[in-house]
Structures are given as structure tokens and as C-alpha cells.
Design a protein around this motif. Structure first.
Motif, PDB file in Angstrom:
ATOM      1  N   ILE A 213       0.972  -1.325  -0.021  1.00  0.00           N
ATOM      2  CA  ILE A 213       0.259   0.060  -0.172  1.00  0.00           C
ATOM      3  C   ILE A 213       0.808   1.268  -0.080  1.00  0.00           C
ATOM      4  CG2 ILE A 213      -1.779   1.326   1.399  1.00  0.00           C
ATOM      5  CD1 ILE A 213      -2.619  -1.689   2.381  1.00  0.00           C
ATOM      6  N   PHE A 214       2.076   1.135   0.853  1.00  0.00           N
ATOM      7  CA  PHE A 214       2.912   2.579   0.952  1.00  0.00           C
ATOM      8  C   PHE A 214       3.448   2.587  -0.572  1.00  0.00           C
ATOM      9  CE2 PHE A 214       7.335   3.305   0.999  1.00  0.00           C
ATOM     10  CZ  PHE A 214       7.445   4.584   1.699  1.00  0.00           C
ATOM     11  N   LEU A 215       3.900   1.564  -1.307  1.00  0.00           N
ATOM     12  CA  LEU A 215       4.703   1.706  -2.620  1.00  0.00           C
ATOM     13  C   LEU A 215       3.526   2.307  -3.438  1.00  0.00           C
ATOM     14  CD1 LEU A 215       6.598  -1.470  -2.683  1.00  0.00           C
ATOM     15  CD2 LEU A 215       7.374   0.748  -2.659  1.00  0.00           C
ATOM     16  N   HIS A 216       2.644   1.576  -3.523  1.00  0.00           N
ATOM     17  CA  HIS A 216       1.454   1.969  -4.351  1.00  0.00           C
ATOM     18  C   HIS A 216       1.043   3.616  -4.329  1.00  0.00           C
ATOM     19  CE1 HIS A 216      -2.397   2.569  -6.605  1.00  0.00           C
ATOM     20  NE2 HIS A 216      -2.241   1.580  -6.989  1.00  0.00           N
ATOM     21  N   SER A 217       0.839   4.173  -2.976  1.00  0.00           N
ATOM     22  CA  SER A 217       0.663   5.389  -2.767  1.00  0.00           C
ATOM     23  C   SER A 217       1.869   6.401  -3.012  1.00  0.00           C
ATOM     24  CB  SER A 217       0.353   5.791  -1.140  1.00  0.00           C
ATOM     25  OG  SER A 217      -0.897   5.062  -0.962  1.00  0.00           O
ATOM     26  N   VAL A 218       3.032   6.013  -2.494  1.00  0.00           N
ATOM     27  CA  VAL A 218       4.295   7.027  -2.641  1.00  0.00           C
ATOM     28  C   VAL A 218       4.537   7.119  -4.315  1.00  0.00           C
ATOM     29  CG1 VAL A 218       6.601   6.956  -2.276  1.00  0.00           C
ATOM     30  CG2 VAL A 218       5.077   6.677  -0.433  1.00  0.00           C
ATOM     31  N   ILE A 219       4.562   6.022  -4.862  1.00  0.00           N
ATOM     32  CA  ILE A 219       5.094   5.881  -6.275  1.00  0.00           C
ATOM     33  C   ILE A 219       4.197   6.556  -7.251  1.00  0.00           C
ATOM     34  CG2 ILE A 219       5.692   4.567  -8.396  1.00  0.00           C
ATOM     35  CD1 ILE A 219       6.860   2.641  -6.516  1.00  0.00           C
ATOM     36  N   LEU A 220       2.685   6.595  -6.817  1.00  0.00           N
ATOM     37  CA  LEU A 220       1.693   7.454  -7.501  1.00  0.00           C
ATOM     38  C   LEU A 220       1.943   8.894  -7.232  1.00  0.00           C
ATOM     39  CD1 LEU A 220      -0.623   7.832  -9.380  1.00  0.00           C
ATOM     40  CD2 LEU A 220      -2.053   7.164  -7.334  1.00  0.00           C
ATOM     41  N   ALA A 221       2.335   9.260  -6.057  1.00  0.00           N
ATOM     42  CA  ALA A 221       2.770  10.670  -5.834  1.00  0.00           C
ATOM     43  C   ALA A 221       3.720  11.130  -6.385  1.00  0.00           C
ATOM     44  CB  ALA A 221       2.783  10.817  -4.406  1.00  0.00           C
ATOM     45  N   LYS A 222       4.779  10.297  -6.457  1.00  0.00           N
ATOM     46  CA  LYS A 222       5.951  10.819  -7.223  1.00  0.00           C
ATOM     47  C   LYS A 222       5.758  11.069  -8.872  1.00  0.00           C
ATOM     48  CE  LYS A 222       9.484   9.378  -3.782  1.00  0.00           C
ATOM     49  NZ  LYS A 222      10.144  10.664  -3.668  1.00  0.00           N
ATOM     50  N   VAL A 223       5.033   9.929  -9.409  1.00  0.00           N
ATOM     51  CA  VAL A 223       4.892  10.303 -10.935  1.00  0.00           C
ATOM     52  C   VAL A 223       3.714  11.076 -11.157  1.00  0.00           C
ATOM     53  CG1 VAL A 223       5.894   8.104 -11.285  1.00  0.00           C
ATOM     54  CG2 VAL A 223       3.483   8.237 -10.900  1.00  0.00           C
ATOM     55  N   MET A 224       3.112  11.784 -10.491  1.00  0.00           N
ATOM     56  CA  MET A 224       1.890  12.496 -10.757  1.00  0.00           C
ATOM     57  C   MET A 224       2.651  13.910 -11.299  1.00  0.00           C
ATOM     58  SD  MET A 224      -0.726  11.963  -7.765  1.00  0.00           S
ATOM     59  CE  MET A 224      -1.599  13.534  -8.092  1.00  0.00           C
ATOM     60  N   SER A 225       2.214  14.475 -12.199  1.00  0.00           N
ATOM     61  CA  SER A 225       2.628  15.841 -12.816  1.00  0.00           C
ATOM     62  C   SER A 225       2.310  17.009 -12.060  1.00  0.00           C
ATOM     63  CB  SER A 225       2.257  16.152 -14.230  1.00  0.00           C
ATOM     64  OG  SER A 225       0.712  15.990 -14.313  1.00  0.00           O
ATOM     65  N   ASP A 226       1.180  16.981 -11.176  1.00  0.00           N
ATOM     66  CA  ASP A 226       0.663  18.059 -10.635  1.00  0.00           C
ATOM     67  C   ASP A 226       0.304  18.055  -9.127  1.00  0.00           C
ATOM     68  OD1 ASP A 226      -1.222  16.013 -10.781  1.00  0.00           O
ATOM     69  OD2 ASP A 226      -3.027  17.507 -11.016  1.00  0.00           O
ATOM     70  N   PHE A 227       1.408  17.143  -8.347  1.00  0.00           N
ATOM     71  CA  PHE A 227       1.390  16.926  -6.985  1.00  0.00           C
ATOM     72  C   PHE A 227       2.082  17.930  -6.360  1.00  0.00           C
ATOM     73  CE2 PHE A 227       3.309  14.969  -3.148  1.00  0.00           C
ATOM     74  CZ  PHE A 227       1.999  14.628  -2.466  1.00  0.00           C
ATOM     75  N   HIS A 228       1.505  18.739  -5.869  1.00  0.00           N
ATOM     76  CA  HIS A 228       1.729  20.288  -5.223  1.00  0.00           C
ATOM     77  C   HIS A 228       0.967  20.390  -3.760  1.00  0.00           C
ATOM     78  CE1 HIS A 228       4.179  21.240  -8.620  1.00  0.00           C
ATOM     79  NE2 HIS A 228       2.928  21.193  -9.441  1.00  0.00           N
ATOM     80  N   PRO A 229       1.246  19.523  -2.821  1.00  0.00           N
ATOM     81  CA  PRO A 229       0.396  19.606  -1.419  1.00  0.00           C
ATOM     82  C   PRO A 229       0.578  20.717  -0.896  1.00  0.00           C
ATOM     83  CG  PRO A 229       2.135  17.946  -1.246  1.00  0.00           C
ATOM     84  CD  PRO A 229       2.428  18.676  -2.687  1.00  0.00           C
TER      85      PRO A 229
END
Length: 294
Positions: free
Chosen positions: A65-81
């Protein structure tokens, strides 16, 4: 728009999770392969091709679950939390996504957490139960009336609270909850009494790992489970991470605080849609979304 990103915990896993990321993004593929090296086994084989039962193994579930979440966040082009939070395990995903933990250190901590929790379950068997349609105060009061160990563990949304403790304690509390008017008080299919005093052995083991891990100031506040407040101080983040294993997940209060602090959109990063549903139960007007690649 004030963007809040939220990260799911245990229970969000599903067969085939992360395979689309691996196949569509070179960066994601590299990170998954790095994870295989760090863990010392090919977790990608289990995630992409394993059964539901394979994914339920503690040493697989939490890192997957950690990997799915973190890797998705890292490859999103508009991830600016502008603010982040994670449910239980998801707090570690949120810390990596917000730059407080490196990918490798986050993964090592999650693997250590999973193993420590499994050992604690073996030492002190316990269980959990979901209580529906009772107010928090009544649930807390009933837990205090029971002589065996039982405590509120997950404040998921108004009218949904998970309790945790010894089998005898949870059974006794469930009877009292139903008598007090709960719509349901049902035992969960879990391996132990998470977020309760029965996780003390795991807390001690994880504390040593957290103390020796480099944590940096996150790029935005992280709202932590133990107190539902925003944190950027490294010392506070570490202390709260350690307390999380034996303390409750205050998810209802976290969402309420994020809303008070200006959150206008909640995006769930990782497998499933559970957290979007819980946010809607706190405030049905607030927009929610699932994170997507690209």
C-alpha cells in the motif's frame, strides 16, 4: 483551491495493484525495482500477480500500500500538496510524499513496522470491531466500563468508530454497544489489536528504528493521527509517529481540522476509495478525487 492529499492504510490493497504504474511510467518502474532490492524479495510479483490472500500477509500488505501511494505521488505531474495526512500506515506514505522521509527510509520503516506489529500480535493476541451509529462519547464510556483491555482505535467518521483490545475485552464491549443502541458492533478480520496498548512491544521496537532515521521538515504540514493537528517540527513528527502504534487514529478530527484550516479539495493517493468516502461522511459538500497518473 487549498489542496489536501490523503493516503490510505491497511485494507486498501487489491490484486494487481500498481501494475498500471509499473507499465506506464519508467520512473515508477525504477522505484518498484528499487523497492524489490530494499525489501530483499520481489514484492512486485505479489502485488501484480498474487491473490487476495497473498496480499493479506503483514510483511506484504503494508509495504504494498505504501509503494502504490508513494510511487503514484512521485509520478503525478501536478502533485503540489498544501497539506497531507494518512490513515495509520498512510501517515508514512504522507511523510515520504511531503519530502520528510526518503523513499528508501520510508520503505524500511514501513517494513519494520509491519514486522514489529506481527510480532506483537503473536505475543499478545487481540482483535478489533467496528461500531456503527453510536456517538464517540458513548463508545469511549463503554470501553472504560470493561475490565479487559479495549480502547477506541479508529475514529473513522461520525457514527463509525473501531475499537481494539483483547478478544474478551472487545466481545464484552460489543455486547454493551449493541445494548446502548449501536446499529452494529462487528468483529473485523484482523490479526491483532492495532492502535491499542497491546501494541506496546511493537511501539518499543519501532521507536528505535524511528529515532535512528533521518526525518526532514516536510514541504507542507502533515496532520498526524495521534492528535489530528498539523505538524512540521521534526521532533514532533517523530514523537507522534512513535505514539501512533498504541494510540488512536483520529481521522474524523483530522478531516475536520483540515477543513477548518482551509482544505477545499481532498485527493486520495493510493489504492481504493475508502478515505474519499470517509471525508464525505464528515462533510458531504467537500469535493474529493482519486489521484491519477500523469
Amino acid at each position: 483551491m487549498m489542496k489536501a492529499y490523503i493516503f490510505p492504510g491497511q485494507g486498501a490493497q487489491f490484486p494487481g495493484m500498481g501494475k498500471d504504474l509499473y507499465e506506464q511510467s519508467e520512473q515508477a518502474k525504477d522505484l518498484f525495482e528499487k523497492a524489490n532490492e530494499v525489501l530483499g524479495f520481489r514484492i512486485t510479483d505479489v502485488m501484480f500477480n498474487g491473490t487476495e490472500d497473498d496480499l493479506k500477509q503483514t510483511n506484504v500488505t503494508q509495504p504494498a500500500i505504501f509503494l502504490h501511494s508513494v510511487i503514484l505521488a512521485k509520478v503525478m505531474s501536478d502533485f503540489h500538496p498544501e497539506m497531507v495526512a494518512g490513515h495509520s500506515l498512510g501517515e508514512f506514505s504522507a511523510l515520504v510524499a511531503a519530502g520528510a522521509l526518503s523513499f528508501e527510509d520510508g520503505l524500511r520503516l514501513v517494513a519494520a513496522r509491519a514486522n514489529a506489529m506481527q510480532k506483537a500480535c503473536d505475543i499478545q493476541p487481540g482483535t478489533m470491531a467496528a461500531v456503527l451509529a453510536l456517538d464517540d462519547f458513548t463508545v469511549e464510556d463503554i470501553c472504560q466500563q470493561v475490565s479487559d483491555v479495549v480502547v477506541p482505535a479508529n475514529y473513522n467518521c461520525p457514527g463509525q468508530l473501531v475499537i481494539s483490545g483483547s478478544v474478551a475485552g472487545v466481545d464484552a464491549a460489543c455486547e454493551k454497544m449493541l445494548a446502548a443502541g449501536a446499529k452494529r458492533a462487528m468483529k473485523l478480520n484482523v490479526g491483532g489489536a492495532f492502535h491499542s496498548p497491546l501494541m506496546e512491544a511493537a511501539r518499543v521496537e519501532l521507536e528505535a528504528a524511528i529515532v535512528n532515521t533521518e526525518i526532514n521538515e516536510p514541504v507542507c504540514p502533515i496532520y498526524q493521527n495521534i492528535d489530528a493537528k498539523p505538524h512540521t517540527s521534526v521532533d514532533e513528527i517523530k514523537k507522534n509517529l512513535i505514539a501512533q502504534l498504541t494510540g488512536p487514529v483520529r481521522w474524523t478530527q483530522t478531516v475536520e481540522q483540515m477543513l477548518r484550516d482551509g482544505a477545499t479539495l481532498f485527493t486520495e493517493v493510493g489504492p481504493g476509495k475508502v478515505l474519499q468516502g470517509l471525508v464525505k461522511k464528515v462533510n458531504k459538500e467537500v469535493p474529493t478525487a482519486a489521484a491519477v497518473l500523469g
